[in-house]
Scaffold this active site. Structure first.
Site: not given
Ligand code: NDP
Length: 294
Positions: A54, A98, A121
């Site tokens: 990422k 994460q 997200d």
């Protein structure tokens, strides 16, 4: 083999180029550099790998990338304090924590602490609720990628019978909402569904997001259907090695389907690029600019 193989890697590279071009444009016209902050707690090797990828792709797209690494035994209040700081930081437009988090941390509390405008997200209940209500929202990256991949096969998904297998907050549920927004007729299956093979045989579009290696067999697939395989499963291979397979028995399904995504090289690469798309969209929305054309 009869199916067209949907090349997620190539399609993701094209989309990444479009994002990069748009980033150049908004930097030039509005002096705005989209910024993504990724928070990694602990040192799970798979998470480390995702975070590195990422970081690299965010920088390659011309965006600012901020990495925050915290020890596995970090106090929840310290993690929440970091999120509050990122919420206030004008250089940060996207915040990604994460997952999975170490067990001692409460994932729901942590996600709820992210400013919904920066929730790239798409997991904050504010965004999940807006998506379910049919309003504009930041949606989770994997389902977004699934829709983009499907639309490389079908210009419109309107009226198509779609089957989503799996009902997680990360994949199945938001995918159901995105498919509804595309005017597909959607069925969602899960571990308690009856006669899954038969449900599958009715579907023009099959999305497998289960986490069970090669569960969906070739004779479940309607001839000509489009199959999007979200699953990532590591199974033992020859010579004591491992290999990645999806939730669909690829070889069998490719004999029957019209189009199918491979694993790896299908949904995975598209997911990371959708994170860049969401960061760009979040940056434009926060700055009061029109939605970017990517
Ligand atoms: P979860 O474990 O959260 O959800 C799995 C879902 O599958 C559940 O809804 C479960 O049903 C359902 N399920 C389990 N067994 C069966 C069965 N026998 N028949 C029908 N449904 C079943 O997984 P995720 O949604 O997070 O991920 C799914 C897969 O996608 C995993 O392989 C994961 O690694 C992969 N993934 C890939 C990504 C990518 O970028 N390519 C990103 C995210 C995930 P129930 O709710 O009843 O328990």
């Amino acid at each position: 083999m009869t199916a067209r193989i949907i090349d997620g890697k190539a399609l993701a590279a094209e989309l990444r180029n479009r994002v990069a071009a748009e980033v150049i444009r908004i930097k030039r016209d509005h002096e705005l550099t989209p910024g993504l902050a990724v928070v990694l707690v602990g040192n799970d090797p798979a998470s480390e790998l995702y975070v590195r990828s990422k970081h690299r792709q965010t920088q390659d797209a011309g965006m600012a990338s901020f990495e925050h690494r915290l020890p596995a035994d970090v106090a929840q209040d310290d993690l929440l304090a970091l999120i509050a700081q990122l919420n206030r930081d004008p250089a940060v437009h996207g915040i990604l924590v994460q997952l999975p988090l170490p067990k001692a941390l409460n994932t729901e509390v942590v996600i709820n602490a992210i400013d919904p405008a920066k929730d790239v997200d798409g997991l904050h209940p504010h965004n999940a609720g807006r998506l379910a209500a049919g309003f504009a929202a930041l949606s989770p990256c994997t389902p977004l990628g699934c829709i983009i991949l499907s639309k490389t096969v079908h210009a419109s998904l309107e009226g198509m019978n779609a089957l989503v297998i799996g009902r997680s907050n990360l994949v199945g549920r938001p995918l159901l909402q995105l498919l509804l927004n595309e005017n597909a007729t959607v069925t969602i299956a899960h571990s308690r569904s009856r006669d899954l093979p038969n449900l599958c045989r009715q579907a023009d579009l099959v999305y497998a997001a289960v986490g069970k290696p090669e569960m969906v067999r070739g004779d479940w697939i309607k001839p000509g259907a489009t199959v999007i395989d979200v699953g990532i499963n590591r199974i033992p291979a020859d010579g004591g090695k491992t290999r990645l397979v999806g939730d669909v028995a690829f070889k069998e399904a490719a004999e029957v389907a019209g189009a199918i995504t491979p694993v790896p090289g299908g949904v995975g690469p598209m997911t990371v690029v959708c994170l860049l798309v969401n960061t760009l969209r979040a940056a434009c929305a926060i700055a009061g600019l029109p939605r970017p054309a990517v």
